[in-house]
Design a protein around this motif. Structure first.
Motif, PDB file in Angstrom:
ATOM      1  N   ILE A 190     -11.575   1.747   2.750  1.00 21.80           N
ATOM      2  CA  ILE A 190     -11.615   1.214   1.387  1.00 21.80           C
ATOM      3  C   ILE A 190     -11.211   2.263   0.348  1.00 21.80           C
ATOM      4  N   GLY A 191     -10.455   3.234   0.784  1.00 21.01           N
ATOM      5  CA  GLY A 191      -9.948   4.201  -0.176  1.00 21.01           C
ATOM      6  C   GLY A 191     -10.938   5.290  -0.521  1.00 21.01           C
ATOM      7  N   ASP A 196      -8.468   6.465  -6.572  1.00 24.20           N
ATOM      8  CA  ASP A 196      -8.555   5.117  -7.144  1.00 24.20           C
ATOM      9  C   ASP A 196      -7.705   4.990  -8.407  1.00 24.20           C
ATOM     10  N   ARG A 197      -7.125   3.823  -8.615  1.00 22.17           N
ATOM     11  CA  ARG A 197      -6.475   3.530  -9.875  1.00 22.17           C
ATOM     12  C   ARG A 197      -7.546   3.281 -10.935  1.00 22.17           C
ATOM     13  N   LYS A 202     -11.290  -4.524 -19.225  1.00 29.65           N
ATOM     14  CA  LYS A 202     -10.098  -4.838 -20.030  1.00 29.65           C
ATOM     15  C   LYS A 202      -8.845  -4.843 -19.170  1.00 29.65           C
ATOM     16  N   ILE A 203      -8.714  -3.846 -18.304  1.00 26.75           N
ATOM     17  CA  ILE A 203      -7.548  -3.787 -17.407  1.00 26.75           C
ATOM     18  C   ILE A 203      -7.531  -4.998 -16.494  1.00 26.75           C
ATOM     19  N   LEU A 204      -8.692  -5.358 -15.938  1.00 27.47           N
ATOM     20  CA  LEU A 204      -8.746  -6.508 -15.047  1.00 27.47           C
ATOM     21  C   LEU A 204      -8.407  -7.809 -15.764  1.00 27.47           C
ATOM     22  N   ALA A 205      -8.880  -7.931 -16.991  1.00 22.86           N
ATOM     23  CA  ALA A 205      -8.582  -9.145 -17.769  1.00 22.86           C
ATOM     24  C   ALA A 205      -7.080  -9.278 -17.985  1.00 22.86           C
TER      25      ALA A 205
END
Length: 209
Positions: A190-191, A196-197, A202-205
């Protein structure tokens, strides 16, 4: 060289017994792990030196006397069972206080340099040691979190080990636990936190609009 015979100092610290549990996952989802790993807990059942004292009692002096002996005995079991400090990759710590004690009594034996610093030193670690504590009757299992002993951001080593002493802690006792693993979770994929990015609400939205 570690000896399975507790030292006079350990006996003087009030250790009644030590329980060592070890496991090895041979198959996960029907497949052998790419990186076989051993995982173990070492638990010492000790008399609670603060039983009957009030909430204003200074716990530091007894912790200074007792915690180093417990740390030495428990890490000695882990080193012997798991193949030495060079084989151990992850660690954790925990304590269960008996029902007649305070939860702070459990903390006094694991959340001070007299225990944590020595566990870290004996196992050749540098990370903060993750932990669990509880108050419970004898036989209560406790899930101990572990992570990498030198690279806390290594998500593959986020795992747990369950410790249990059948007859401890009695109401007047504390169970102190050190745990370790020689490798990651089976099939870890799972990284890693360092790669991680960026992720925010807000980014997900924006990503799902």
């Amino acid at each position: 060289m570690f000896s399975s015979n507790p030292s006079p100092e350990a006996r003087a610290a009030g250790i009644r017994k030590i329980v060592y549990l070890q496991e090895e996952v041979l198959l996960e989802n029907g497949t052998a792990p790419a990186v076989p790993a051993l995982k173990a807990t070492a638990a010492a059942v000790v008399a609670n030196p603060w039983l009957g004292t009030g909430p204003d009692t200074d716990l530091s002096e007894q912790a200074k006397l007792i915690a180093p002996q417990i740390a030495r005995e428990l890490t000695g079991r882990l080193l012997a069972g798991l193949g030495g400090a060079e084989a151990i990759e992850a660690f954790g710590k925990a304590a269960i206080v008996g029902t007649a004690g305070e939860i702070e009594h459990a903390g006094a034996l694991i959340h001070t340099p007299y225990f944590g610093n020595l566990v870290r030193e004996f196992l050749d670690g540098t990370s903060i040691i993750c932990f669990a504590d509880d108050r419970a009757e004898a036989g209560q299992p406790l899930v101990v979190p572990l992570w990498h002993k030198t690279q806390a951001a290594t998500r593959s080593h986020y795992q747990t080990a369950t410790a249990r002493v059948a007859d401890g802690p009695l109401p007047h006792e504390i169970v102190v636990i050190a745990a370790a693993s020689t490798g990651p979770r089976p099939h870890a994929r799972i990284g890693d936190r360092t790669t991680d990015r960026p992720v925010t609400a807000k980014i997900l939205a924006g990503a799902t609009a």
